[in-house]
Design a protein around this motif. Structure first.
Motif: not given
Length: 403
Positions: A116-136
């Motif tokens: 587990l690298h970080d807990l960033i996405y609990y505070e900033h929930r926008t997923p990385p743009q390079n992921l497929p939409e279902p994964i997002r």
């Protein structure tokens, strides 16, 4: 099974890019190279470890260390991922290390280390743009609460993370009952850092994504305050995001009444160009509001390039709070003006030289060899425990079948 047989460690390299590294890709590839090298050097000194790589695309091999055996399985975003342990089972590993926390584990017989690298996405929930939409969509749902994270991490035998800051956050949020080990990120070895007495070019480098929490807006806002400089934004950028930042820059220039620094969008750069620019720059800059490690900070310091960064706990750890290498910018207030002031401090040759030397010393505290040593130590611990359990489990299965 002979106890003298070397332990088999599989490094999950399925997150390796096929063109140039992002953060996860570089972490996995660099750690794999260091682990393979150290395992070979330690052969015959104790319990030997054989290292091999898991890939999902043969093009990934271009960015992975040469000479390490590899095996191909399905990709980490495949619908087969929950059951990937069945594919891995035929390779008979003792331990599998994944640089992410989402590797499938149903039916596994090997010891598993998840990262587990970080807990960033609990505070900033926008997923990385390079992921497929279902994964997002799954990404967003996953980060609504910490329960899914706990369930994933508790499936492992051990959890790795890349910094003491993140390890402390994992403990504070009680994210796992498993032991947590810091297997740190690190810059690539630099044979000879830049000369701290040589005057730098008036250039600033930003290496990182353009996601909202990175606050690239404040970097752009600082540009009109720094006439005579050039701000290089090195990473790939979506055309719409680039247009948004350029529009902001023009509005800021009009408000300030000064063109200030030239802003250069590279839209991606190769390693050689990155290093060339880095070794001439006045500073590497980042005003990110959250990080798990901040590899560009460590990379810049390793080359002797000062860093101006957000005053975050993780940057205090990596850049060395209380030393000349740490030039922090507050998270609140006029961040653009604070950044510009920190950059101007480096125009003093003595200040620049002190920051350069201190950065080299601070970056040396993080090394791939030390991370490899810790991972091999953990591999031996988990692998031997797993082998000790195997005869008992086999006797239990025979006992049940005889009833």
């Amino acid at each position: 099974m002979s106890p003298s047989r070397p332990l088999r460690l599989l490094m999950d390299a399925r997150y390796t890019r096929t063109d140039f590294h992002d953060g996860i890709s570089r972490y996995g590839a660099s750690l794999t190279e260091a682990v393979a090298h150290r395992a070979a050097a330690e052969r015959g000194e104790g319990v030997d470890v054989e290292v091999a790589i898991l890939i999902s695309d043969e093009r990934q091999l271009a960015l992975l260390p040469k000479g390490v055996p590899w095996h191909r399985v399905s990709g980490p975003t495949s619908s087969r991922e929950p059951f990937v342990a069945r594919q891995v089972a035929r390779l008979r590993p003792d331990v599998v290390f994944s640089p992410m926390q989402t590797m499938g584990s149903w039916g596994r017989r090997h010891a598993l280390i998840l990262t587990l690298h970080d807990l960033i996405y609990y505070e900033h929930r926008t997923p990385p743009q390079n992921l497929p939409e279902p994964i997002r969509w799954l990404w967003r749902a996953y980060h609504l609460t910490m329960t899914p994270q706990r369930l994933l991490l508790d499936r492992a035998d051990a959890v790795a993370t890349v910094s003491r800051t993140t390890a402390d956050l994992i403990a504070a949020h009680r994210l796992t009952r498993r032991p947590v080990d810091v297997i740190a990120n690190a810059a690539q070895p630099v044979p000879r850092p830049r000369d701290p007495e040589e005057a730098p070019e008036r250039t600033l480098l930003y290496m990182g994504s353009f996601m909202d929490y990175k606050d690239v807006e404040s970097l752009v806002d600082a540009a009109p305050l720094l006439p005579g400089y050039a701000l290089h934004l090195l990473s790939r950028i979506d055309p719409a995001r680039r247009a948004q930042l350029q529009e902001r820059l023009e509005a800021r220039r009009a408000a300030v009444g000064e063109d200030g620094a030239e802003v250069v969008f590279h839209d991606g750069t190769d390693e050689a160009e990155y290093v060339r620019l880095l070794r001439r720059a006045t500073a590497a800059v980042t005003l990110s509001r959250a990080e798990g490690f901040g590899l560009p900070v460590a990379e810049a310091m390793a080359h002797g390039t000062p860093v101006v960064c957000s005053d975050l706990p993780i940057f205090r750890e990596i850049a060395g709070a209380g030393t000349p290498s740490f030039r922090g910018v507050p998270l609140e207030g006029d961040r653009a003006a604070a950044l510009a002031a920190r950059v101007r401090e480096l125009e003093d040759p003595a200040v620049f030289a002190a920051a350069s030397r201190a950065g080299v010393a601070q970056a040396a505290r993080f090394s791939w060899d030390e991370s490899a040593r810790r991972l091999l130590e953990l591999t031996r611990e988990l692998g031997q425990a797993r082998r000790a359990e195997a005869p008992r489990a086999a006797r239990g299965r025979r006992g049940r079948s005889s009833r």
